[in-house]
Design a protein around this motif. Sequence first.
Motif, mmCIF file in Angstrom:
data_model
loop_
_atom_site.group_PDB
_atom_site.id
_atom_site.type_symbol
_atom_site.label_atom_id
_atom_site.label_comp_id
_atom_site.label_asym_id
_atom_site.label_seq_id
_atom_site.Cartn_x
_atom_site.Cartn_y
_atom_site.Cartn_z
ATOM 1 N N ALA A 93 0.800 -1.227 0.000
ATOM 2 C CA ALA A 93 0.000 0.000 0.000
ATOM 3 C C ALA A 93 0.829 1.272 0.000
ATOM 4 O O ALA A 93 0.313 2.355 0.325
ATOM 5 N N THR A 94 2.116 1.182 -0.377
ATOM 6 C CA THR A 94 2.902 2.406 -0.540
ATOM 7 C C THR A 94 2.286 3.237 -1.665
ATOM 8 O O THR A 94 2.053 2.733 -2.760
ATOM 9 N N PRO A 95 2.003 4.525 -1.433
ATOM 10 C CA PRO A 95 1.374 5.338 -2.477
ATOM 11 C C PRO A 95 2.217 5.401 -3.747
ATOM 12 O O PRO A 95 3.457 5.415 -3.683
ATOM 13 N N GLU A 96 1.545 5.409 -4.885
ATOM 14 C CA GLU A 96 2.257 5.544 -6.145
ATOM 15 C C GLU A 96 2.965 6.895 -6.204
ATOM 16 O O GLU A 96 2.524 7.885 -5.640
ATOM 17 N N GLY A 97 4.093 6.907 -6.915
ATOM 18 C CA GLY A 97 4.850 8.141 -7.069
ATOM 19 C C GLY A 97 6.331 7.849 -7.183
ATOM 20 O O GLY A 97 6.771 6.702 -7.103
ATOM 21 N N THR A 98 7.122 8.910 -7.375
ATOM 22 C CA THR A 98 8.570 8.796 -7.514
ATOM 23 C C THR A 98 9.240 9.230 -6.212
ATOM 24 O O THR A 98 8.930 10.289 -5.665
ATOM 25 N N TYR A 99 10.180 8.397 -5.741
ATOM 26 C CA TYR A 99 10.800 8.597 -4.432
ATOM 27 C C TYR A 99 12.322 8.695 -4.551
ATOM 28 O O TYR A 99 12.938 8.014 -5.376
ATOM 29 N N ASP A 100 12.920 9.530 -3.667
ATOM 30 C CA ASP A 100 14.350 9.441 -3.405
ATOM 31 C C ASP A 100 14.583 8.228 -2.509
ATOM 32 O O ASP A 100 13.746 7.897 -1.667
ATOM 33 N N VAL A 101 15.725 7.566 -2.698
ATOM 34 C CA VAL A 101 16.098 6.451 -1.827
ATOM 35 C C VAL A 101 17.287 6.893 -0.977
ATOM 36 O O VAL A 101 18.303 7.364 -1.509
ATOM 37 N N VAL A 102 17.147 6.775 0.344
ATOM 38 C CA VAL A 102 18.173 7.215 1.295
ATOM 39 C C VAL A 102 18.639 6.004 2.099
ATOM 40 O O VAL A 102 17.822 5.266 2.642
ATOM 41 N N ILE A 103 19.949 5.814 2.176
ATOM 42 C CA ILE A 103 20.509 4.746 2.999
ATOM 43 C C ILE A 103 21.444 5.375 4.022
ATOM 44 O O ILE A 103 22.281 6.215 3.685
ATOM 45 N N THR A 104 21.272 4.977 5.297
ATOM 46 C CA THR A 104 22.066 5.531 6.394
ATOM 47 C C THR A 104 22.681 4.379 7.180
ATOM 48 O O THR A 104 21.959 3.522 7.710
ATOM 49 N N ASN A 105 24.000 4.354 7.261
ATOM 50 C CA ASN A 105 24.683 3.337 8.049
ATOM 51 C C ASN A 105 24.656 3.711 9.525
ATOM 52 O O ASN A 105 24.551 4.892 9.870
ATOM 53 N N PRO A 106 24.767 2.739 10.428
ATOM 54 C CA PRO A 106 24.615 3.024 11.852
ATOM 55 C C PRO A 106 25.611 4.037 12.408
ATOM 56 O O PRO A 106 25.307 4.739 13.368
ATOM 57 N N GLU A 107 26.833 4.107 11.841
ATOM 58 C CA GLU A 107 27.794 5.065 12.378
ATOM 59 C C GLU A 107 27.502 6.493 11.934
ATOM 60 O O GLU A 107 28.189 7.426 12.339
ATOM 61 N N GLY A 108 26.459 6.675 11.108
ATOM 62 C CA GLY A 108 25.992 8.023 10.812
ATOM 63 C C GLY A 108 25.994 8.430 9.362
ATOM 64 O O GLY A 108 25.209 9.284 8.962
ATOM 65 N N CYS A 109 26.877 7.866 8.545
ATOM 66 C CA CYS A 109 26.975 8.318 7.162
ATOM 67 C C CYS A 109 25.766 7.876 6.341
ATOM 68 O O CYS A 109 25.256 6.767 6.506
ATOM 69 N N SER A 110 25.320 8.733 5.458
ATOM 70 C CA SER A 110 24.189 8.401 4.604
ATOM 71 C C SER A 110 24.447 8.912 3.192
ATOM 72 O O SER A 110 25.328 9.743 2.959
ATOM 73 N N THR A 111 23.669 8.376 2.264
ATOM 74 C CA THR A 111 23.720 8.855 0.889
ATOM 75 C C THR A 111 22.316 8.784 0.312
ATOM 76 O O THR A 111 21.499 7.957 0.726
ATOM 77 N N THR A 112 22.035 9.660 -0.652
ATOM 78 C CA THR A 112 20.708 9.746 -1.260
ATOM 79 C C THR A 112 20.839 9.614 -2.772
ATOM 80 O O THR A 112 21.704 10.255 -3.386
ATOM 81 N N ARG A 113 19.974 8.792 -3.357
ATOM 82 C CA ARG A 113 19.873 8.712 -4.818
ATOM 83 C C ARG A 113 18.542 9.332 -5.196
ATOM 84 O O ARG A 113 17.468 8.739 -4.994
ATOM 85 N N PRO A 114 18.578 10.567 -5.743
ATOM 86 C CA PRO A 114 17.329 11.281 -6.021
ATOM 87 C C PRO A 114 16.515 10.605 -7.119
ATOM 88 O O PRO A 114 17.062 10.029 -8.070
ATOM 89 N N GLN A 115 15.194 10.680 -6.949
ATOM 90 C CA GLN A 115 14.250 10.200 -7.971
ATOM 91 C C GLN A 115 14.619 8.798 -8.454
ATOM 92 O O GLN A 115 14.546 8.482 -9.644
ATOM 93 N N ALA A 116 14.975 7.937 -7.492
ATOM 94 C CA ALA A 116 15.533 6.636 -7.854
ATOM 95 C C ALA A 116 14.487 5.561 -8.058
ATOM 96 O O ALA A 116 14.762 4.548 -8.704
#
Length: 373
Positions: free
Chosen positions: A211-234
Amino acid sequence: MRLPVAAALLSLVACSEATEGPTPKLEGLINPLERLVTPARVCNAGGGERGWRLELLGTGFNPLPRDALTDTPTVELPLVTLSGPSDYTLPADHLFFARAELLRMDLPTRDSAPSSQLVPGAYTVAVTNPLGGTSELEDGLRVVPPPALTNITPPRGFFYGAGSPLIIEGSGFRADALPLITLRREGEEDRPLFTLVVVSDTRIETEVPPATPEGTYDVVITNPEGCSTTRPQALTVTYPKLGLLTLSPRSGPASGDTAITLTNAPSGDERPFSPGIPDVYLVAPVKADPSQRVNIPLRDVAVVSGGSQLTATVPTCAGFEPPPVTDPQCPNGIVPGGPYALIVADPSGALGQVPGSAGFTVSASLLNDAPTP
């Protein structure tokens, strides 16, 4: 002014030396984001303007007062150095004395000011007091790179009524510490992906929740030590569609549940009802919480007429309460009003909707009922 300041600084050092002596003993290093992980891990990117805050634990950390008899007394703190794949000395203004057993430091990264991108690997951490004496902690710190995202694939498409498998490829993933992965879209709350397996440092298998709404999403991954990265409109979530759905009857009394029929008229790539029992919901408020519309499951759902129709019961009086309902006031029923939209989640993963404009109306048939505004 000079004497009280000088006395305070001298008292601080004298007390610490009398308790622990001038030689430090470094016993541990902690990343507050992962307090139970040893050796501590820290990312060589991110961390904000000053880098990542770390804690040095031990005994005998002794600052030394300087210029105590002047108008500008200072304190010389212990020296902190890292040695490993690269060597680094922490800037003095990035070290903070808490007590003889605790130092805090802000470790710069490629994104901080000043910047310093340490080479990933294991580092020996050393603390040297101003008056002499050094203590080392071998393999006290592991520097890791930030995660990276290169490819995101839903191998079987998306299913409205069930989790949709998702493969995430990149680098910097770790099986020993699961990352946080979220779908992000402007104006909405983040949607975390709860079920995931880190297959390797380059591959994660997860799923998009039902039931996730349809649409385009950024995907964000965050490791436990704090660093994260984002892939826009992925990631673009879209579901196969049922045909045009029509409803009969389009209203029912609040005093009792109502039997309905939904007719499906597909065209083109649209789908008929598949074998099995679909999930059908009325999007409406219940009397227990009239301010919020929720998905209320319809009951007695059955597909008939070769997949072109389904029959169901709208729990107008029951709401979420299991039958039978004996209270004629229907205290848990649907709030009179509408028309309310319907959602059909077919077993095939296809999605069908009856918009509110063509939806179901609950008539106010009880003395205590009042239509919604």
